[in-house]
Design an enzyme around this catalytic site. Structure first.
Site, PDB file in Angstrom:
ATOM      1  N   ASP A   1       0.879  -1.181   0.000  1.00 36.36           N
ATOM      2  CA  ASP A   1       0.000   0.000   0.000  1.00 36.36           C
ATOM      3  C   ASP A   1       0.910   1.221   0.000  1.00 36.36           C
ATOM      4  O   ASP A   1       2.150   1.096   0.043  1.00 36.36           O
ATOM      5  CB  ASP A   1      -0.903  -0.013   1.261  1.00 36.36           C
ATOM      6  CG  ASP A   1      -2.214   0.756   1.073  1.00 36.36           C
ATOM      7  OD1 ASP A   1      -2.173   1.987   0.953  1.00 36.36           O
ATOM      8  OD2 ASP A   1      -3.267   0.111   1.040  1.00 36.36           O
TER       9      ASP A   1
ATOM     10  N   THR B   1     -16.521   0.259   3.895  1.00 36.50           N
ATOM     11  CA  THR B   1     -15.109   0.633   4.091  1.00 36.50           C
ATOM     12  C   THR B   1     -15.005   2.156   4.009  1.00 36.50           C
ATOM     13  O   THR B   1     -15.981   2.833   3.673  1.00 36.50           O
ATOM     14  CB  THR B   1     -14.190   0.040   2.997  1.00 36.50           C
ATOM     15  OG1 THR B   1     -14.505   0.667   1.750  1.00 36.50           O
ATOM     16  CG2 THR B   1     -14.320  -1.470   2.878  1.00 36.50           C
TER      17      THR B   1
ATOM     18  N   TYR C   1     -14.847   6.651 -12.340  1.00 33.08           N
ATOM     19  CA  TYR C   1     -14.704   5.384 -11.591  1.00 33.08           C
ATOM     20  C   TYR C   1     -15.322   4.248 -12.396  1.00 33.08           C
ATOM     21  O   TYR C   1     -14.728   3.169 -12.534  1.00 33.08           O
ATOM     22  CB  TYR C   1     -15.398   5.527 -10.237  1.00 33.08           C
ATOM     23  CG  TYR C   1     -15.293   4.313  -9.332  1.00 33.08           C
ATOM     24  CD1 TYR C   1     -14.125   4.043  -8.630  1.00 33.08           C
ATOM     25  CD2 TYR C   1     -16.367   3.438  -9.175  1.00 33.08           C
ATOM     26  CE1 TYR C   1     -14.030   2.946  -7.786  1.00 33.08           C
ATOM     27  CE2 TYR C   1     -16.284   2.334  -8.330  1.00 33.08           C
ATOM     28  CZ  TYR C   1     -15.112   2.090  -7.641  1.00 33.08           C
ATOM     29  OH  TYR C   1     -15.020   1.003  -6.814  1.00 33.08           O
TER      30      TYR C   1
HETATM   31  P1  NAD Z   1     -10.442   1.601   0.921  1.00 37.92           P
HETATM   32  O1  NAD Z   1     -10.407   3.031   0.538  1.00 37.92           O
HETATM   33  O2  NAD Z   1     -10.816   1.218   2.308  1.00 37.92           O
HETATM   34  O3  NAD Z   1      -9.063   0.879   0.573  1.00 37.92           O
HETATM   35  C1  NAD Z   1      -8.356   1.131  -0.611  1.00 37.92           C
HETATM   36  C2  NAD Z   1      -6.879   0.931  -0.325  1.00 37.92           C
HETATM   37  O4  NAD Z   1      -6.157   1.179  -1.551  1.00 37.92           O
HETATM   38  C3  NAD Z   1      -6.352   1.908   0.729  1.00 37.92           C
HETATM   39  O5  NAD Z   1      -5.589   1.216   1.705  1.00 37.92           O
HETATM   40  C4  NAD Z   1      -5.504   2.857  -0.088  1.00 37.92           C
HETATM   41  O6  NAD Z   1      -4.416   3.435   0.622  1.00 37.92           O
HETATM   42  C5  NAD Z   1      -5.026   1.957  -1.206  1.00 37.92           C
HETATM   43  N1  NAD Z   1      -4.490   2.713  -2.340  1.00 37.92           N
HETATM   44  C6  NAD Z   1      -4.963   3.858  -2.892  1.00 37.92           C
HETATM   45  N2  NAD Z   1      -4.134   4.283  -3.855  1.00 37.92           N
HETATM   46  C7  NAD Z   1      -3.110   3.399  -3.927  1.00 37.92           C
HETATM   47  C8  NAD Z   1      -1.934   3.295  -4.721  1.00 37.92           C
HETATM   48  N3  NAD Z   1      -1.625   4.217  -5.651  1.00 37.92           N
HETATM   49  N4  NAD Z   1      -1.114   2.236  -4.538  1.00 37.92           N
HETATM   50  C9  NAD Z   1      -1.413   1.314  -3.587  1.00 37.92           C
HETATM   51  N5  NAD Z   1      -2.481   1.358  -2.789  1.00 37.92           N
HETATM   52  C10 NAD Z   1      -3.320   2.394  -2.963  1.00 37.92           C
HETATM   53  O7  NAD Z   1     -11.486   0.955  -0.110  1.00 37.92           O
HETATM   54  P2  NAD Z   1     -11.983  -0.556  -0.315  1.00 37.92           P
HETATM   55  O8  NAD Z   1     -13.445  -0.547  -0.290  1.00 37.92           O
HETATM   56  O9  NAD Z   1     -11.263  -1.493   0.565  1.00 37.92           O
HETATM   57  O10 NAD Z   1     -11.531  -0.777  -1.839  1.00 37.92           O
HETATM   58  C11 NAD Z   1     -10.851  -1.925  -2.297  1.00 37.92           C
HETATM   59  C12 NAD Z   1     -11.223  -2.178  -3.751  1.00 37.92           C
HETATM   60  O11 NAD Z   1     -12.611  -2.531  -3.828  1.00 37.92           O
HETATM   61  C13 NAD Z   1     -11.040  -0.980  -4.662  1.00 37.92           C
HETATM   62  O12 NAD Z   1     -10.525  -1.396  -5.911  1.00 37.92           O
HETATM   63  C14 NAD Z   1     -12.444  -0.454  -4.832  1.00 37.92           C
HETATM   64  O13 NAD Z   1     -12.605   0.277  -6.016  1.00 37.92           O
HETATM   65  C15 NAD Z   1     -13.229  -1.743  -4.827  1.00 37.92           C
HETATM   66  N6  NAD Z   1     -14.650  -1.625  -4.516  1.00 37.92           N
HETATM   67  C16 NAD Z   1     -15.065  -1.003  -3.364  1.00 37.92           C
HETATM   68  C17 NAD Z   1     -16.419  -0.937  -3.082  1.00 37.92           C
HETATM   69  C18 NAD Z   1     -16.946  -0.298  -1.817  1.00 37.92           C
HETATM   70  O14 NAD Z   1     -18.149  -0.023  -1.754  1.00 37.92           O
HETATM   71  N7  NAD Z   1     -16.138  -0.068  -0.806  1.00 37.92           N
HETATM   72  C19 NAD Z   1     -17.356  -1.490  -3.986  1.00 37.92           C
HETATM   73  C20 NAD Z   1     -16.889  -2.110  -5.141  1.00 37.92           C
HETATM   74  C21 NAD Z   1     -15.537  -2.174  -5.394  1.00 37.92           C
END
Ligand code: NAD
Length: 251
Positions: free
Chosen positions: A37, A191, A156
């Site tokens: 991360d 999250t 997105y």
């Molecule tokens: P989150 O924001 O809690 O976690 C995302 C993580 O990615 C964070 O730890 C952040 O620091 C890290 N990150 C951001 N930019 C980065 C980079 N350049 N290099 C490395 N790490 C980086 O969100 P989440 O919900 O855990 O998201 C995880 C995945 O699930 C993402 O791809 C998101 O798009 C996807 N997603 C989330 C949801 C939702 O509702 N939360 C729904 C569908 C898909």
């Protein structure tokens, strides 16, 4: 017996949210996990928690937009644990703006993390997976990679659509080498990413209309899907889409 005994996995975006849960749950299923991360302090705390639980995990600094960071993550997996079997491309950001509000800089930034980051990770991991005799790549897309929504962010949605089809391309190109690639499409998951909308009653009301189960999901409910795709239980599954969305895209 863990479902991932003997496997070595890399997970991006593992300091928080779904990535941190996946790092812990894959380790509890017996995988040795390298996770990265840009939030190094939080990442190291997650590493300590997994080790306290008896899991094998190593945190590395990994900005998914940096090919050099990806190379050192793969090098760490191979030097610490001997090989690479699984890559979970989980890191992502959300820029909640309409198409007209989105600037060119916003577009480039989200594309470079959510789409190019997946491409770079895949490109760097494949030679190590080939060396290991095969592997499994799990790309975290979204329901936003399948359909749009009234309040959906244009940029997105575009990145998650790109991840969906990059997954199929990867699956087809490497199928004969035993390297599988599948996408996961979560609905809203509790999250930090969507915390702003979870605490806004008007946004929540809009969300609930699209959620037949009447609730948002938990990171664990996505991680179980990732474990299945990472494991040999899914040995004939490639190029597929695993939807984990409480029924959102069924209506
Ligand atoms: P989150 O924001 O809690 O976690 C995302 C993580 O990615 C964070 O730890 C952040 O620091 C890290 N990150 C951001 N930019 C980065 C980079 N350049 N290099 C490395 N790490 C980086 O969100 P989440 O919900 O855990 O998201 C995880 C995945 O699930 C993402 O791809 C998101 O798009 C996807 N997603 C989330 C949801 C939702 O509702 N939360 C729904 C569908 C898909």
């Amino acid at each position: 017996m863990g479902r991932l005994d003997g496997k070595v996995a890399i997970i991006s975006g593992g300091a928080r949210g779904q990535g941190a849960t996946e790092a812990r749950m894959l380790a509890m299923e017996g995988a040795s996990v390298v996770f990265g991360d840009i939030l190094d302090d939080e990442g190291r705390q997650v590493e300590a928690q997994i080790r306290e639980l008896g899991g094998e995990a190593t945190y590395v600094h990994l900005d998914v937009t940096s090919e050099a960071d990806w190379k050192s993550a793969v090098d760490t997996a191979v030097s610490a644990y001997g090989k690479l079997n699984v890559l979970v491309n989980n890191a992502g950001i959300l820029i909640r703006k309409t198409l007209e509000e989105t600037t060119g800089e916003d577009w480039d930034r989200i594309m470079s993390i959510n789409a190019k980051g997946v491409f770079l990770g895949t490109r760097v991991a494949i030679p190590a997976m080939r060396e290991a005799g095969g592997g499994s790549i799990v790309n975290i897309s979204s329901t936003a990679g399948l359909v749009s929504s009234p309040s959906g962010s244009a940029s997105y949605t575009a990145t998650k659509g790109a991840v969906r089809l990059l997954t199929k391309s990867t699956a087809i190109q490497y199928a004969r080498e035993g390297i599988r690639c599948n996408s996961v499409h979560p609905g809203p998951i509790e999250t930090d990413m969507i915390q702003d909308s979870l605490s806004d009653p008007a946004q929540m009301e809009l969300r609930m209309q699209r959620l037949p189960m009447g609730r948002v999901g938990k990171p664990e409910e996505v991680a179980y899907g990732v474990i299945y795709l990472a494991s040999d239980e899914s040995s004939f599954v490639t190029g597929s889409e695993l939807v984990i969305d409480g029924g959102t895209t069924a209506q």
